[in-house]
Design a protein around this motif. Structure first.
Motif, PDB file in Angstrom:
ATOM      1  N   TRP A  72      82.767 109.401   7.366  1.00 44.94           N
ATOM      2  CA  TRP A  72      81.958 109.308   8.578  1.00 44.94           C
ATOM      3  C   TRP A  72      80.523 109.004   8.174  1.00 44.94           C
ATOM      4  CZ3 TRP A  72      78.847 113.629  10.925  1.00 44.94           C
ATOM      5  CH2 TRP A  72      78.336 113.288  12.181  1.00 44.94           C
ATOM      6  N   ASP A  75      75.341 110.731  12.235  1.00 48.93           N
ATOM      7  CA  ASP A  75      74.988 110.626  13.653  1.00 48.93           C
ATOM      8  C   ASP A  75      74.813 109.186  14.132  1.00 48.93           C
ATOM      9  OD1 ASP A  75      75.040 113.368  14.041  1.00 48.93           O
ATOM     10  OD2 ASP A  75      72.917 113.608  13.551  1.00 48.93           O
ATOM     11  N   ARG A  90      82.277 109.430  15.467  1.00 49.16           N
ATOM     12  CA  ARG A  90      82.339 110.894  15.332  1.00 49.16           C
ATOM     13  C   ARG A  90      83.702 111.405  15.816  1.00 49.16           C
ATOM     14  NH1 ARG A  90      78.062 114.797  15.406  1.00 49.16           N
ATOM     15  NH2 ARG A  90      76.696 113.120  16.069  1.00 49.16           N
ATOM     16  N   HIS A 166      81.050 117.846  12.492  1.00 51.58           N
ATOM     17  CA  HIS A 166      80.920 116.920  13.598  1.00 51.58           C
ATOM     18  C   HIS A 166      80.410 117.576  14.893  1.00 51.58           C
ATOM     19  CE1 HIS A 166      82.723 113.973  11.120  1.00 51.58           C
ATOM     20  NE2 HIS A 166      83.363 113.305  12.061  1.00 51.58           N
TER      21      HIS A 166
END
Length: 173
Positions: A72, A75, A90, A166
């Motif tokens: 990931w 943000d 996300r 997350h």
């Protein structure tokens, strides 16, 4: 594409790495959710195994033994189509890591880097080597209890098991 390949060709692949990989979330009956409804479903229940259109319906086929690294980009791991948000990784990466980690014979590694939606840019060569070594350390048919995760390069937070960064306090999402 990686999520789909690992789900449908478990007999062939020993593992793979989904970097900001899309895993579309549906209702438990397999019916479609809108983009925002799917995002909100994962946000509301980040630890649940969500049904998804990427795999067989219902989910539950046994994908292992294999290793899957889910990355990931933090943000800013989102994608805009002009001025419209058309992808948010996300919830996608959370859903994928939950799914793979739910199988006892799958080694699932969750990595976070704060580069947004792109191939990891922090210590790229070191990350590439680490990822290759990590994938190669778990050949097809290996026992998950024998797997040992080497520390990732500086700038990466990687752990075995689903994401825990997350959602929730201080997660930004």
């Amino acid at each position: 594409m990686t999520n789909r390949a690992l789900t449908f060709r478990q007999d062939f692949w020993a593992g793979g790495m989904a970097v900001s990989g899309e895993r579309y979330v549906t209702r438990d009956d397999g019916s479609a959710l809108s983009f925002d409804a799917a995002r909100n479903a994962v946000k509301a229940a980040p630890n649940v195994i969500h049904q998804g259109r990427v795999g067989p319906f219902p989910l539950g086929s046994k994908p292992g033994p294999m290793i899957v690294i889910v990355v990931w980009g933090g943000d800013k791991d989102i994608w805009y189509c002009g001025a419209v948000l058309c992808a948010d990784y996300r919830p996608s990466t959370q859903a994928a890591s939950n799914y793979y980690a739910s199988f006892e014979d799958v080694v699932e590694v969750s990595c976070t880097v704060h580069d947004g939606h792109m191939w990891p840019q922090v210590n790229t060569n070191a990350f590439n080597l680490w990822a290759l070594d990590t994938l190669a350390s778990f050949p097809k048919g290996s026992r998950p209890d024998q797997f040992r995760l080497a520390p990732p390069p500086q700038g990466y937070a990687c752990k075995r098991g689903p994401f825990t960064d997350h959602y929730g306090p201080g997660a930004g999402g």
